[in-house]
Motif scaffolding. Structure first.
Motif, PDB file in Angstrom:
ATOM      1  N   ALA A 258       0.835  -1.209   0.000  1.00 54.29           N
ATOM      2  CA  ALA A 258       0.000   0.000   0.000  1.00 54.29           C
ATOM      3  C   ALA A 258       0.866   1.254   0.000  1.00 54.29           C
ATOM      4  N   ILE A 259       1.939   1.244   0.814  1.00 62.64           N
ATOM      5  CA  ILE A 259       2.823   2.416   0.856  1.00 62.64           C
ATOM      6  C   ILE A 259       3.544   2.602  -0.476  1.00 62.64           C
ATOM      7  N   SER A 260       3.917   1.467  -1.083  1.00 64.96           N
ATOM      8  CA  SER A 260       4.557   1.562  -2.395  1.00 64.96           C
ATOM      9  C   SER A 260       3.616   2.172  -3.414  1.00 64.96           C
TER      10      SER A 260
ATOM     11  N   GLY B 100       4.474   3.685  16.089  1.00 66.44           N
ATOM     12  CA  GLY B 100       5.062   4.716  15.239  1.00 66.44           C
ATOM     13  C   GLY B 100       4.395   4.779  13.874  1.00 66.44           C
ATOM     14  N   ILE B 101       4.098   3.563  13.343  1.00 66.04           N
ATOM     15  CA  ILE B 101       3.419   3.525  12.037  1.00 66.04           C
ATOM     16  C   ILE B 101       2.065   4.216  12.121  1.00 66.04           C
ATOM     17  N   ALA B 102       1.341   3.952  13.228  1.00 69.00           N
ATOM     18  CA  ALA B 102       0.017   4.560  13.386  1.00 69.00           C
ATOM     19  C   ALA B 102       0.125   6.087  13.419  1.00 69.00           C
TER      20      ALA B 102
ATOM     21  N   ILE C   5       0.809   7.292   9.962  1.00 73.52           N
ATOM     22  CA  ILE C   5      -0.401   7.216   9.118  1.00 73.52           C
ATOM     23  C   ILE C   5      -1.357   8.355   9.451  1.00 73.52           C
ATOM     24  N   THR C   6      -1.436   8.694  10.752  1.00 74.38           N
ATOM     25  CA  THR C   6      -2.280   9.834  11.151  1.00 74.38           C
ATOM     26  C   THR C   6      -1.801  11.113  10.472  1.00 74.38           C
ATOM     27  N   GLY C   7      -0.474  11.269  10.495  1.00 72.77           N
ATOM     28  CA  GLY C   7       0.083  12.441   9.802  1.00 72.77           C
ATOM     29  C   GLY C   7      -0.214  12.416   8.312  1.00 72.77           C
ATOM     30  N   LEU C   8      -0.129  11.209   7.739  1.00 69.16           N
ATOM     31  CA  LEU C   8      -0.427  11.072   6.318  1.00 69.16           C
ATOM     32  C   LEU C   8      -1.875  11.424   6.028  1.00 69.16           C
ATOM     33  N   LYS C   9      -2.764  10.983   6.933  1.00 66.75           N
ATOM     34  CA  LYS C   9      -4.193  11.289   6.738  1.00 66.75           C
ATOM     35  C   LYS C   9      -4.437  12.795   6.791  1.00 66.75           C
ATOM     36  N   GLU C  10      -3.785  13.461   7.725  1.00 68.81           N
ATOM     37  CA  GLU C  10      -3.937  14.913   7.817  1.00 68.81           C
ATOM     38  C   GLU C  10      -3.430  15.604   6.555  1.00 68.81           C
TER      39      GLU C  10
ATOM     40  N   ALA D 252       7.544  12.319   1.247  1.00 74.66           N
ATOM     41  CA  ALA D 252       8.546  12.133   2.310  1.00 74.66           C
ATOM     42  C   ALA D 252       8.005  11.254   3.427  1.00 74.66           C
ATOM     43  N   VAL D 253       6.726  11.512   3.801  1.00 75.55           N
ATOM     44  CA  VAL D 253       6.101  10.674   4.842  1.00 75.55           C
ATOM     45  C   VAL D 253       6.014   9.224   4.387  1.00 75.55           C
ATOM     46  N   CYS D 254       5.664   9.036   3.109  1.00 73.54           N
ATOM     47  CA  CYS D 254       5.575   7.663   2.579  1.00 73.54           C
ATOM     48  C   CYS D 254       6.925   6.963   2.632  1.00 73.54           C
ATOM     49  N   ASN D 255       7.982   7.733   2.292  1.00 72.45           N
ATOM     50  CA  ASN D 255       9.331   7.144   2.357  1.00 72.45           C
ATOM     51  C   ASN D 255       9.672   6.725   3.792  1.00 72.45           C
ATOM     52  N   THR D 256       9.317   7.608   4.746  1.00 70.88           N
ATOM     53  CA  THR D 256       9.563   7.273   6.166  1.00 70.88           C
ATOM     54  C   THR D 256       8.764   6.038   6.573  1.00 70.88           C
ATOM     55  N   ASN D 257       7.484   6.027   6.156  1.00 69.58           N
ATOM     56  CA  ASN D 257       6.642   4.869   6.484  1.00 69.58           C
ATOM     57  C   ASN D 257       7.186   3.588   5.866  1.00 69.58           C
TER      58      ASN D 257
END
Length: 496
Positions: free
Chosen positions: A224-226, A423-425, A428-433, A468-473
């Motif tokens: 999914a992240i990919s 940490g992933i959660a 993901i929260t940051g990604l959702k925002e 960038a967030v996706c790369n971190t995730n």
């Protein structure tokens, strides 16, 4: 009969070993008596025919038992052949003897036949020997020969027989009680160990299944992240095209909207998967705690077994001390017999009968020493078996300690997974925002095409931030996958 090392815990092997000892002992006794009775023939106190009858009663049961042993070593009939053969020989010896000391044969036979630890069998042999001596005493009384020294010897004879039978039965009953208690305890502890091992295997299997599920979920999260990274790259590419060509802004905006919707769906899917992973980790952590408690219980039980085995070894050492005392008494008896022979030689013709008695006592002492040696050998074998069993228990204790270490490592790995999942959660929260911000900006683009350039720049900024967030995730998920890999290996070790 070749000497072999047998597993005496197998019933047939134990019967074979007992038969071998009994046949050997009774054969040696009969051969010694056959040789000794030659003296009676030479002295003229026993005729040749009587001697031949005695030899037949001695040798026939021994030869018969040897033939049966060669054909079937664990035959139950061997003990009855030896018992009946001895009873017939003892009857003839007591009826034809001129001395009360012949009753000592039954003591030697009892010592040999005790190897069977068969109370009914020894009851029959002992009672029969007692009845034979009663018949002999009655015959002496009818002949008027039961007076003076003969009467005193007869009283001593019956006292010895009664004590021999009584103490033999007491010893065998005590040995049977101790053996039964040890066997019962060993069976109970074995059953508990099997139950504990089964629980450990079930827990390990459950851990493996949970880890497999977690690995599957992690792979889905990586995919999914990919996919999110791919979408973010598409967004960035679309934004660049929008800056270069405003006329295509509407089409690019629609692409951005579709991509953001896909990202939102992916984020929701990732959130659900992370929650599932967290629940599985909590369940795995509870199973690890239960498994640790079960292993501690197993270690306590094994330590108790080790203590009991040490106590059993102390009892075996005490038995060896008792056999040493018996051997010492036999040696002293031999010395007394030697002194008696010397005194009889000094007495000349009048001491010949006493010399014969001294010789018989010396032979009896030698036979007692030989039997004591055999019993000592049996006790040493028991001690060796106890030591082997103690080593096995110590190996099991060491295995439990290693299991404790592996379980602690597994619990630590679960804790790391939990922290990484948390940490992933958060990511993901940051990604959702971020996605929500992008969606809001996209609405503004749709409302005012005149500000397309400015809004597109914002979209590019948001897309870069999201990428960038996706790369971190993605890095976090890769780290979680590595932890899952290590945890799977630890679970496989636990199962093995």
């Amino acid at each position: 009969m070749q000497k072999t090392n047998l597993d005496l815990s197998v019933k047939s092997n134990a019967e074979q070993s007992m038969n071998k000892t009994a046949v050997t002992g009774m054969t040696i006794m009969n051969l010694v008596l056959t040789v000794v009775y030659v003296l009676d023939v030479l002295k003229g106190t026993r005729g040749l025919v009587s001697y031949l009858i005695f030899v037949a009663l001695c040798l026939v049961p021994s030869i018969w038992s040897i033939l049966v042993y060669i054909r079937k070593k664990d035959s139950l009939g061997i003990r009855y052949i030896l018992g009946i053969g001895f009873s017939l020989m003892y009857t003839y010896a007591m009826i034809t003897t001129t001395t009360e000391l012949s009753f000592c044969y039954v003591i030697v036979a009892f010592v040999i036949l005790m190897v069977y630890i068969d109370l009914k069998f020894l009851y029959v042999v002992g009672i029969y020997a007692f009845l034979v001596n009663i018949v002999r005493t009655v015959l002496l009384a009818l002949r008027g020969a039961l007076t003076g020294v003969t009467l005193t010897n007869t009283e001593i004879l019956f006292g010895c027989l009664i004590l021999m039978i009584a103490f033999t039965i007491m010893v065998i009953k005590k040995i049977e009680a101790i053996n039964q208690a040890n066997v019962s305890k060993a069976d109970t502890e074995k059953e508990q160990s099997e139950i504990l091992l089964q629980k450990i295997l079930e827990a390990a299997s459950s851990i493996t299944n949970n880890i497999t599920d977690a690995v599957t979920e992690t792979e889905s999260l990586k995919e999914a992240i990919s996919a999110t990274q791919d979408e973010m790259e598409s967004v960035t590419e679309g934004a660049n095209q929008a800056v270069e060509a405003i006329e295509f802004q509407k089409q690019n905006t629609e692409k951005i909207n579709n991509s953001i919707q896909s990202v939102d769906a992916s984020v929701q899917s990732i959130t659900g998967e992370v929650h599932n992973a967290e629940e599985n980790l909590n369940a795995g952590n509870a199973i690890i705690k239960e498994l640790l408690e079960q292993v501690k219980n197993s270690e306590s039980s094994n330590e108790l077994v080790a203590e009991k085995m040490a106590g059993l070894k102390e009892y075996a050492d005490k038995m060896q001390d008792i056999m040493g005392l018996i051997s010492n008494v036999a040696n002293q008896t031999g010395l007394l017999a030697l002194n008696a022979s010397i005194e009889a030689a000094r007495a000349g013709e009048a001491g010949k009968g006493f010399a014969v008695v001294a010789t018989e006592i010396s032979n009896l002492s030698a036979q007692t020493n030989h039997a004591t040696g055999d019993i000592n050998e049996l006790i040493q074998n028991i001690v060796k078996s106890i030591e082997d069993m103690t080593q096995s228990v110590e190996m099991l204790l060491e295995s439990n300690r290693l299991q404790n270490k592996y379980i602690d490592d597994t619990a630590s790995s679960f804790d790391k997974i939990r922290k990484s999942t948390k940490g992933i959660a958060e990511q993901i929260t940051g990604l959702k925002e971020t996605v929500d911000v992008v969606m809001e900006e996209n609405k503004q683009i749709e409302e005012g095409i005149g500000n397309v350039s400015s809004v597109t720049q914002k979209v590019m900024d948001g897309a870069n931030e999201t990428l960038a967030v996706c790369n971190t995730n993605f890095q976090s998920v890769a780290h979680v996958a590595d932890i899952m890999d290590a945890l799977t290996k630890e679970a496989e070790k636990l199962q093995n």
